[in-house]
Design a protein around this motif. Structure first.
Motif, PDB file in Angstrom:
ATOM      1  N   SER A 109       0.830  -1.209   0.000  1.00  0.00           N
ATOM      2  CA  SER A 109       0.000   0.000   0.000  1.00  0.00           C
ATOM      3  C   SER A 109       0.860   1.253   0.000  1.00  0.00           C
ATOM      4  N   LEU A 110       1.926   1.253   0.783  1.00  0.00           N
ATOM      5  CA  LEU A 110       2.830   2.402   0.818  1.00  0.00           C
ATOM      6  C   LEU A 110       3.493   2.612  -0.541  1.00  0.00           C
ATOM      7  N   ARG A 111       3.929   1.528  -1.145  1.00  0.00           N
ATOM      8  CA  ARG A 111       4.589   1.613  -2.444  1.00  0.00           C
ATOM      9  C   ARG A 111       3.604   2.126  -3.501  1.00  0.00           C
ATOM     10  N   GLN A 112       2.380   1.621  -3.486  1.00  0.00           N
ATOM     11  CA  GLN A 112       1.378   2.057  -4.466  1.00  0.00           C
ATOM     12  C   GLN A 112       1.010   3.520  -4.275  1.00  0.00           C
ATOM     13  N   ALA A 113       0.890   3.962  -3.033  1.00  0.00           N
ATOM     14  CA  ALA A 113       0.567   5.369  -2.782  1.00  0.00           C
ATOM     15  C   ALA A 113       1.680   6.265  -3.299  1.00  0.00           C
ATOM     16  N   GLY A 114       2.921   5.851  -3.116  1.00  0.00           N
ATOM     17  CA  GLY A 114       4.048   6.623  -3.637  1.00  0.00           C
ATOM     18  C   GLY A 114       4.034   6.688  -5.151  1.00  0.00           C
ATOM     19  N   GLN A 115       3.678   5.581  -5.801  1.00  0.00           N
ATOM     20  CA  GLN A 115       3.606   5.550  -7.258  1.00  0.00           C
ATOM     21  C   GLN A 115       2.478   6.437  -7.780  1.00  0.00           C
ATOM     22  N   VAL A 116       1.347   6.430  -7.099  1.00  0.00           N
ATOM     23  CA  VAL A 116       0.223   7.283  -7.511  1.00  0.00           C
ATOM     24  C   VAL A 116       0.591   8.754  -7.335  1.00  0.00           C
ATOM     25  N   ALA A 117       1.284   9.078  -6.250  1.00  0.00           N
ATOM     26  CA  ALA A 117       1.720  10.461  -6.020  1.00  0.00           C
ATOM     27  C   ALA A 117       2.698  10.898  -7.105  1.00  0.00           C
ATOM     28  N   ALA A 118       3.627  10.028  -7.466  1.00  0.00           N
ATOM     29  CA  ALA A 118       4.596  10.363  -8.516  1.00  0.00           C
ATOM     30  C   ALA A 118       3.906  10.525  -9.866  1.00  0.00           C
ATOM     31  N   MET A 119       2.911   9.688 -10.142  1.00  0.00           N
ATOM     32  CA  MET A 119       2.173   9.796 -11.393  1.00  0.00           C
ATOM     33  C   MET A 119       1.389  11.114 -11.436  1.00  0.00           C
ATOM     34  N   PHE A 120       0.800  11.495 -10.304  1.00  0.00           N
ATOM     35  CA  PHE A 120       0.089  12.776 -10.224  1.00  0.00           C
ATOM     36  C   PHE A 120       1.042  13.925 -10.527  1.00  0.00           C
TER      37      PHE A 120
ATOM     38  N   VAL B 263      -8.407  22.357 -24.159  1.00  0.00           N
ATOM     39  CA  VAL B 263      -8.264  20.918 -23.911  1.00  0.00           C
ATOM     40  C   VAL B 263      -7.369  20.674 -22.702  1.00  0.00           C
ATOM     41  N   HIS B 264      -6.248  21.358 -22.643  1.00  0.00           N
ATOM     42  CA  HIS B 264      -5.298  21.100 -21.562  1.00  0.00           C
ATOM     43  C   HIS B 264      -5.766  21.670 -20.226  1.00  0.00           C
ATOM     44  N   ARG B 265      -6.571  22.703 -20.250  1.00  0.00           N
ATOM     45  CA  ARG B 265      -7.154  23.174 -18.985  1.00  0.00           C
ATOM     46  C   ARG B 265      -8.127  22.127 -18.457  1.00  0.00           C
ATOM     47  N   ARG B 266      -8.858  21.524 -19.365  1.00  0.00           N
ATOM     48  CA  ARG B 266      -9.776  20.460 -18.972  1.00  0.00           C
ATOM     49  C   ARG B 266      -9.011  19.247 -18.431  1.00  0.00           C
ATOM     50  N   ILE B 267      -7.880  18.932 -19.052  1.00  0.00           N
ATOM     51  CA  ILE B 267      -7.029  17.835 -18.555  1.00  0.00           C
ATOM     52  C   ILE B 267      -6.493  18.188 -17.177  1.00  0.00           C
ATOM     53  N   LEU B 268      -6.143  19.454 -16.948  1.00  0.00           N
ATOM     54  CA  LEU B 268      -5.679  19.875 -15.627  1.00  0.00           C
ATOM     55  C   LEU B 268      -6.758  19.621 -14.573  1.00  0.00           C
ATOM     56  N   GLN B 269      -8.008  19.885 -14.915  1.00  0.00           N
ATOM     57  CA  GLN B 269      -9.090  19.597 -13.976  1.00  0.00           C
ATOM     58  C   GLN B 269      -9.146  18.106 -13.648  1.00  0.00           C
ATOM     59  N   GLU B 270      -8.969  17.277 -14.677  1.00  0.00           N
ATOM     60  CA  GLU B 270      -8.984  15.827 -14.477  1.00  0.00           C
ATOM     61  C   GLU B 270      -7.789  15.374 -13.641  1.00  0.00           C
ATOM     62  N   VAL B 271      -6.621  15.938 -13.911  1.00  0.00           N
ATOM     63  CA  VAL B 271      -5.420  15.588 -13.146  1.00  0.00           C
ATOM     64  C   VAL B 271      -5.609  15.974 -11.685  1.00  0.00           C
ATOM     65  N   LEU B 272      -6.173  17.139 -11.430  1.00  0.00           N
ATOM     66  CA  LEU B 272      -6.424  17.560 -10.047  1.00  0.00           C
ATOM     67  C   LEU B 272      -7.416  16.624  -9.374  1.00  0.00           C
TER      68      LEU B 272
ATOM     69  N   ARG C 153      -7.866  13.498  -9.994  1.00  0.00           N
ATOM     70  CA  ARG C 153      -7.122  12.272  -9.674  1.00  0.00           C
ATOM     71  C   ARG C 153      -6.128  12.511  -8.544  1.00  0.00           C
ATOM     72  N   GLY C 154      -5.560  13.685  -8.496  1.00  0.00           N
ATOM     73  CA  GLY C 154      -4.629  14.020  -7.412  1.00  0.00           C
ATOM     74  C   GLY C 154      -5.315  14.081  -6.065  1.00  0.00           C
ATOM     75  N   ARG C 155      -6.580  14.396  -6.071  1.00  0.00           N
ATOM     76  CA  ARG C 155      -7.330  14.419  -4.811  1.00  0.00           C
ATOM     77  C   ARG C 155      -7.651  13.019  -4.319  1.00  0.00           C
ATOM     78  N   GLU C 156      -7.511  12.026  -5.191  1.00  0.00           N
ATOM     79  CA  GLU C 156      -7.758  10.642  -4.803  1.00  0.00           C
ATOM     80  C   GLU C 156      -6.556   9.997  -4.113  1.00  0.00           C
ATOM     81  N   VAL C 157      -5.415  10.680  -4.133  1.00  0.00           N
ATOM     82  CA  VAL C 157      -4.214  10.138  -3.484  1.00  0.00           C
ATOM     83  C   VAL C 157      -4.452  10.111  -1.979  1.00  0.00           C
TER      84      VAL C 157
END
Length: 191
Positions: free
Chosen positions: A58-69, A94-103, A105-109
């Motif tokens: 779980s720790l390793r996966q959380a670190g990987q998700v954080a790095a991907m974010f 398009v990229h502003r919309r992607i930024l919203q999606e990235v954020l 996903r970043g909130r799911e970390v």
């Protein structure tokens, strides 16, 4: 931690051998008791081992998700910076919309699973993403592209520094699951 576990197991086996040497089971009920005791101890050991393995995973996966974010943030900020340089409304939208999606996903970390640097990185990058979305909220096709480009240009080094500090240097290519980011988008006309 592993050494301590190995010592505890060795001590437990040693105690059982010593006790078994002096108090040898003679009846079938005593043998059954010994077999049950060994079975219970093996089950306890196995459950502790599984819990430890799951925790490390779980720790390793959380670190990987954080790095991907962080990697996705770096990529989308580079793309927004390029869109502002080119004054391309379509790319910018398009990229502003992607930024919203990235954020999103970043909130799911899960912050509870991150260590010091990764926790600070995710918290800081979430703040930067929210700030960027607020700053770009009212931007129009005829807006101040130069000011917005300078904003993204100033943020890119700090995102790259976070990536490097956590052992994940920024890549020159885009996010690995770019197709996954785009699947959740609706029509772009409502921007």
């Amino acid at each position: 931690m592993r050494k301590l576990g190995g010592v505890a197991i060795g001590a437990g086996i040693g105690i059982l051998v010593v006790v078994g040497w002096f108090f040898r089971p003679t009846t079938s009920a005593e043998w059954a008791g010994w077999v049950q005791t060994i079975g219970v101890l093996a089950a306890i050991f196995w459950s502790v081992r599984l819990q430890s393995t799951a925790s490390r995973q779980s720790l390793r996966q959380a670190g990987q998700v954080a790095a991907m974010f962080a990697s996705h943030m770096h990529w989308v900020f580079r793309e927004l910076n390029d869109a502002c340089i080119k004054r391309s409304w379509a790319d910018y939208s398009v990229h502003r919309r992607i930024l919203q999606e990235v954020l999103m996903r970043g909130r799911e970390v899960t912050l509870q699973l991150l260590d010091g640097r990764s926790l600070a990185m995710v918290s800081s990058l979430r703040t930067i993403a929210v700030e960027a979305l607020e700053k770009t909220e009212g931007h129009t096709e005829s807006g101040n592209w130069m000011q917005l480009q300078l904003y993204f240009d100033r943020r890119l080094p700090s995102i790259a520094a976070w990536l490097s500090a956590t052992g994940n240097p920024p890549e020159s290519s885009g996010p690995t699951d770019y197709a996954g980011l785009r699947t959740s988008f609706g029509p772009l006309g409502d921007l």
